[in-house]
Design a protein around this motif. Sequence first.
Motif, PDB file in Angstrom:
ATOM      1  N   SER A  92       0.830  -1.204   0.000  1.00  0.00           N
ATOM      2  CA  SER A  92       0.000   0.000   0.000  1.00  0.00           C
ATOM      3  C   SER A  92       0.869   1.261   0.000  1.00  0.00           C
ATOM      4  CB  SER A  92      -0.924  -0.004   1.226  1.00  0.00           C
ATOM      5  OG  SER A  92      -1.771   1.112   1.202  1.00  0.00           O
ATOM      6  N   ARG A  93       1.965   1.198   0.744  1.00  0.00           N
ATOM      7  CA  ARG A  93       2.886   2.335   0.806  1.00  0.00           C
ATOM      8  C   ARG A  93       3.618   2.512  -0.533  1.00  0.00           C
ATOM      9  NH1 ARG A  93       5.480   0.792   5.048  1.00  0.00           N
ATOM     10  NH2 ARG A  93       7.333  -0.016   4.028  1.00  0.00           N
ATOM     11  N   VAL A  94       4.077   1.384  -1.102  1.00  0.00           N
ATOM     12  CA  VAL A  94       4.826   1.432  -2.366  1.00  0.00           C
ATOM     13  C   VAL A  94       3.957   1.986  -3.500  1.00  0.00           C
ATOM     14  CG1 VAL A  94       5.876  -0.015  -4.169  1.00  0.00           C
ATOM     15  CG2 VAL A  94       6.476  -0.386  -1.769  1.00  0.00           C
ATOM     16  N   TYR A  95       2.692   1.554  -3.544  1.00  0.00           N
ATOM     17  CA  TYR A  95       1.808   1.959  -4.643  1.00  0.00           C
ATOM     18  C   TYR A  95       0.941   3.169  -4.296  1.00  0.00           C
ATOM     19  CZ  TYR A  95       3.255  -2.111  -7.272  1.00  0.00           C
ATOM     20  OH  TYR A  95       4.002  -3.007  -7.978  1.00  0.00           O
ATOM     21  N   ASP A 133       7.822 -11.477  -2.357  1.00  0.00           N
ATOM     22  CA  ASP A 133       9.251 -11.263  -2.078  1.00  0.00           C
ATOM     23  C   ASP A 133      10.015 -10.825  -3.328  1.00  0.00           C
ATOM     24  OD1 ASP A 133       8.812 -11.953   0.536  1.00  0.00           O
ATOM     25  OD2 ASP A 133       9.510 -14.026   0.326  1.00  0.00           O
ATOM     26  N   LYS A 134       9.675 -11.440  -4.466  1.00  0.00           N
ATOM     27  CA  LYS A 134      10.345 -11.085  -5.722  1.00  0.00           C
ATOM     28  C   LYS A 134       9.993  -9.653  -6.141  1.00  0.00           C
ATOM     29  CE  LYS A 134      12.455 -14.994  -6.666  1.00  0.00           C
ATOM     30  NZ  LYS A 134      13.930 -15.041  -6.568  1.00  0.00           N
ATOM     31  N   LEU A 135       8.724  -9.294  -5.944  1.00  0.00           N
ATOM     32  CA  LEU A 135       8.301  -7.932  -6.294  1.00  0.00           C
ATOM     33  C   LEU A 135       9.036  -6.905  -5.437  1.00  0.00           C
ATOM     34  CD1 LEU A 135       6.449  -6.100  -7.957  1.00  0.00           C
ATOM     35  CD2 LEU A 135       4.653  -6.469  -6.256  1.00  0.00           C
ATOM     36  N   MET A 136       9.234  -7.247  -4.160  1.00  0.00           N
ATOM     37  CA  MET A 136       9.937  -6.328  -3.258  1.00  0.00           C
ATOM     38  C   MET A 136      11.418  -6.212  -3.617  1.00  0.00           C
ATOM     39  SD  MET A 136       7.872  -4.781  -1.318  1.00  0.00           S
ATOM     40  CE  MET A 136       6.836  -4.781  -2.782  1.00  0.00           C
ATOM     41  N   GLU A 137      11.990  -7.294  -4.147  1.00  0.00           N
ATOM     42  CA  GLU A 137      13.387  -7.237  -4.615  1.00  0.00           C
ATOM     43  C   GLU A 137      13.525  -6.217  -5.746  1.00  0.00           C
ATOM     44  OE1 GLU A 137      15.824 -10.704  -5.429  1.00  0.00           O
ATOM     45  OE2 GLU A 137      14.579 -11.894  -4.057  1.00  0.00           O
ATOM     46  N   CYS A 138      12.416  -6.042  -6.491  1.00  0.00           N
ATOM     47  CA  CYS A 138      12.408  -5.070  -7.595  1.00  0.00           C
ATOM     48  C   CYS A 138      11.820  -3.736  -7.149  1.00  0.00           C
ATOM     49  CB  CYS A 138      11.591  -5.621  -8.768  1.00  0.00           C
ATOM     50  SG  CYS A 138      12.261  -7.126  -9.467  1.00  0.00           S
ATOM     51  N   GLU A 139      11.727  -3.556  -5.822  1.00  0.00           N
ATOM     52  CA  GLU A 139      11.202  -2.315  -5.239  1.00  0.00           C
ATOM     53  C   GLU A 139       9.804  -1.978  -5.750  1.00  0.00           C
ATOM     54  OE1 GLU A 139      14.277   0.461  -6.207  1.00  0.00           O
ATOM     55  OE2 GLU A 139      15.479  -0.076  -4.445  1.00  0.00           O
ATOM     56  N   GLY A 140       9.036  -3.031  -6.047  1.00  0.00           N
ATOM     57  CA  GLY A 140       7.657  -2.837  -6.487  1.00  0.00           C
ATOM     58  C   GLY A 140       7.503  -2.508  -7.958  1.00  0.00           C
ATOM     59  N   LYS A 141       8.616  -2.500  -8.715  1.00  0.00           N
ATOM     60  CA  LYS A 141       8.548  -2.116 -10.133  1.00  0.00           C
ATOM     61  C   LYS A 141       8.297  -3.359 -10.996  1.00  0.00           C
ATOM     62  CE  LYS A 141      11.597   1.772  -9.314  1.00  0.00           C
ATOM     63  NZ  LYS A 141      13.007   2.163  -9.231  1.00  0.00           N
ATOM     64  N   LYS A 161      -0.572 -19.226  -4.846  1.00  0.00           N
ATOM     65  CA  LYS A 161       0.286 -19.458  -3.668  1.00  0.00           C
ATOM     66  C   LYS A 161       0.134 -18.327  -2.653  1.00  0.00           C
ATOM     67  CE  LYS A 161       2.403 -22.992  -5.747  1.00  0.00           C
ATOM     68  NZ  LYS A 161       1.669 -22.974  -7.021  1.00  0.00           N
ATOM     69  N   ASP A 162       0.479 -18.639  -1.410  1.00  0.00           N
ATOM     70  CA  ASP A 162       0.453 -17.614  -0.365  1.00  0.00           C
ATOM     71  C   ASP A 162       1.431 -16.499  -0.724  1.00  0.00           C
ATOM     72  OD1 ASP A 162      -0.362 -16.654   2.257  1.00  0.00           O
ATOM     73  OD2 ASP A 162       1.694 -17.037   2.865  1.00  0.00           O
ATOM     74  N   GLY A 163       0.949 -15.263  -0.675  1.00  0.00           N
ATOM     75  CA  GLY A 163       1.818 -14.121  -0.979  1.00  0.00           C
ATOM     76  C   GLY A 163       1.926 -13.780  -2.448  1.00  0.00           C
TER      77      GLY A 163
END
Length: 364
Positions: free
Chosen positions: A53-56, A325-333, A353-355
């Motif tokens: 929510s913060r990232v977007y 987790d993968k999306l966060m590795e890309c900083e939400g991009k 899957k969960d998450g």
Amino acid sequence: MKLGIVGLPNVGKSTLFNAITKAGAEAANYPFCTIEPNVGVVTVPDERVTTLSRVYNSKRTIYTTIEFSDIAGLVKGASKGEGLGNKFLGHIREVEAIVHVVRCFDDPNVVHVDGKVDPVSDIETINMELIIADMEVLERRIAKTEKQAKADKSARGELDLLHQLYDHLAAGNTARSFEDLDEEQAAFVRSLDLLTYKPVIYAANVSEDDVAGEDNDYVKAVREFAEAEGSEVVVICAKIEAELAELEDEEREMFLEDMGIEEAGLDKLIKSSYSLLNLISFLTTGEDETRAWTIKRGTLAPQAAGKIHSDFEKGFIRAETIAYDKLMECEGKLSAAKEKGWLRSEGKEYEVKDGDVVHFLFNV
């Protein structure tokens, strides 16, 4: 998800309910201060939702929820109407799982309905009342099926299974422990909506002194009992949970640290509830809204889409998905995730899957 909080009178049910829902249910040192079930809806904390929510910069942030019902204290004879028991048993039928609060502390100022603290005996008292209530349900079903079996031979297998289950309960066992069923038989037993077939978490309510240390003897006895029937145990201190409920997030963290507690009882209870009912959460996010959606583990993409809207399931084309987790590795991009091949396009057979952070494409 609906969970019913049950237990003998004066074991800490209403104190725990107040703490986890901040609903202010009456908690008093006498039996039956809860008659109608108090219902409270609890937000499930999920750091993934907060971060997305913060990232977007989402306008709305919606967490998934659990509904807790504080069902009045059952006593010996509840199945025969003692202490308004039949009414209380009816309330339990409406929940998906049971949180059975068991007293695991000594306190001369809090009356125990049987005069002494013995958590396993308390569990067996409640279980026996639920077993008797289930046997009454089976007696009616057996009588009905016997009539059917006279005219329809195919009903005889069902009748035989009902008799086996009845004998199992009559021996003092719960329906949960009636095993070695094939898929069809298990579905039939599930359809009977028996109280003792519902999954259980035992909430071992301990004193403030025992919550952060090793299990006391009462808790050890509860764990042994739960392990034998394949149920889960969560150690909580209802008094501490009540104090935590009054604090802001930062104060809460400091309080837990000072007490030497790694995780709040409510958080442990929620995790156990998800595990018990085989639930997971997938996530949707964007400028308008970030939201968690609860589904059964193993749910396919079209059915997961249907949780959002029935049109999503009817006109399902595909799901664009990436692990949180993968999306966060890309900083939400998403563009960076796509370059790395982490943003996937999944079809109708994909198990969500969960998450998973998912965007559904559909056409109606």
